[in-house]
Design an enzyme around this catalytic site. Sequence first.
Site, short mmCIF file in Angstrom:
data_model
loop_
_atom_site.label_atom_id
_atom_site.label_comp_id
_atom_site.label_asym_id
_atom_site.label_seq_id
_atom_site.Cartn_x
_atom_site.Cartn_y
_atom_site.Cartn_z
N CYS A 35 -10.46 -4.65 0.05
CA CYS A 35 -11.55 -3.67 0.02
C CYS A 35 -12.37 -3.84 -1.26
O CYS A 35 -11.95 -4.53 -2.21
CB CYS A 35 -11.00 -2.25 0.13
SG CYS A 35 -10.31 -1.60 -1.40
N GLU A 81 -3.04 -4.67 -3.07
CA GLU A 81 -3.58 -5.55 -4.12
C GLU A 81 -3.59 -4.85 -5.47
O GLU A 81 -3.21 -5.42 -6.49
CB GLU A 81 -5.02 -5.97 -3.78
CG GLU A 81 -5.16 -6.77 -2.49
CD GLU A 81 -5.40 -5.90 -1.26
OE1 GLU A 81 -4.81 -4.81 -1.17
OE2 GLU A 81 -6.18 -6.32 -0.40
N CYS A 104 -4.05 0.62 -2.56
CA CYS A 104 -3.91 -0.61 -1.77
C CYS A 104 -2.84 -1.53 -2.36
O CYS A 104 -2.54 -1.46 -3.56
CB CYS A 104 -5.23 -1.38 -1.75
SG CYS A 104 -6.55 -0.58 -0.82
N CYS A 106 -10.64 -2.93 -4.61
CA CYS A 106 -9.69 -3.96 -5.08
C CYS A 106 -10.43 -5.17 -5.63
O CYS A 106 -10.01 -5.76 -6.63
CB CYS A 106 -8.74 -4.36 -3.96
SG CYS A 106 -7.54 -3.07 -3.59
N ASN A 122 0.84 -1.20 0.00
CA ASN A 122 0.00 0.00 0.00
C ASN A 122 0.88 1.25 0.00
O ASN A 122 1.96 1.27 0.58
CB ASN A 122 -1.02 0.01 1.15
CG ASN A 122 -0.42 -0.16 2.53
OD1 ASN A 122 0.62 -0.78 2.70
ND2 ASN A 122 -1.07 0.40 3.53
N ILE A 123 0.38 2.27 -0.69
CA ILE A 123 1.12 3.53 -0.83
C ILE A 123 0.15 4.65 -0.49
O ILE A 123 -0.79 4.92 -1.25
CB ILE A 123 1.65 3.69 -2.28
CG1 ILE A 123 2.50 2.47 -2.68
CG2 ILE A 123 2.44 4.99 -2.41
CD1 ILE A 123 2.81 2.38 -4.17
N GLU A 124 0.35 5.25 0.69
CA GLU A 124 -0.59 6.27 1.16
C GLU A 124 -0.17 7.67 0.69
O GLU A 124 0.91 7.85 0.13
CB GLU A 124 -0.69 6.21 2.69
CG GLU A 124 -1.26 4.86 3.13
CD GLU A 124 -1.58 4.79 4.62
OE1 GLU A 124 -1.10 5.63 5.40
OE2 GLU A 124 -2.32 3.86 4.99
N1 THU Z 1 -5.25 -1.49 2.51
C1 THU Z 1 -4.66 -2.34 1.60
O1 THU Z 1 -3.58 -2.05 1.07
N2 THU Z 1 -5.31 -3.49 1.29
C2 THU Z 1 -6.43 -3.95 1.91
O2 THU Z 1 -6.87 -5.05 1.64
C3 THU Z 1 -7.10 -3.11 2.91
C4 THU Z 1 -6.53 -1.76 3.12
C5 THU Z 1 -4.52 -0.28 2.91
C6 THU Z 1 -5.08 1.03 2.50
C7 THU Z 1 -4.51 1.96 3.55
O3 THU Z 1 -3.20 2.34 3.17
C8 THU Z 1 -4.42 1.09 4.80
O4 THU Z 1 -4.46 -0.24 4.34
C9 THU Z 1 -5.50 1.34 5.82
O5 THU Z 1 -6.75 1.32 5.23
#
Ligand code: THU
Length: 129
Positions: free
Chosen positions: A87, A53, A51, A90, A40-42
Site C-alpha cells: 500500500c 511490510e 501491514c 508502506c 499484518n496485525i488488524e
Molecule cells: N495488507 C498488508 O499487510 N500489506 C499489503 O501490502 C496490503 C494490505 C493488510 C492490511 C489489512 O490487514 C489487510 O491486508 C487487508 O487490507
Amino acid sequence: MQELIRQAMEARKMAYAPYSGFFVGAALECKDGTVYTGCNIENASFSPTNCAERTAFFKAVSEGQREFRRIAIVGGKEGEMVAPSPCGVCLQVMAEFCEAAQFEIIMARSEDDYTVRKLAELLPNSFSL
Ligand code: THU
C-alpha cells in the site's frame, strides 16, 4: 529469492486478520544479510491496523538496522494466494529508509511465481521534508 519468499510465507502464519480475512507475510533483508519478518496485525477500530511490510520495517529499525536490500511479500485469503502490491503508506515507509532506485520489492504468489519491482517504479515520487 526463494528462501526469502519462504520466510514471508512462514511469517504469514502469524497474521492477525479477523476482519478482512486477508493474511499477509513479509520478509525484509538488510544489507548485512539479516532478515526481519512481519505480518499484518488488524484491530477492531480498523485504522490502527499495521501491514506486514511495516511490521517488518519497524522491527528492523527498532533493532538498529538502517540499510535494506529487498523485501518479499506474500498474501491472500484462506486458500487463495495473490501477489500483494504494498500500500502507499508502506511504500512511503520504505522510501524513508531505502534507496528507491535499488531497493527491490518481491511480490510473490509462491516460491516460483513472483514479480520484482524497484521501489522507484512503485513510488516514483515520495514525500520528503
Ligand atoms: N495488507 C498488508 O499487510 N500489506 C499489503 O501490502 C496490503 C494490505 C493488510 C492490511 C489489512 O490487514 C489487510 O491486508 C487487508 O487490507
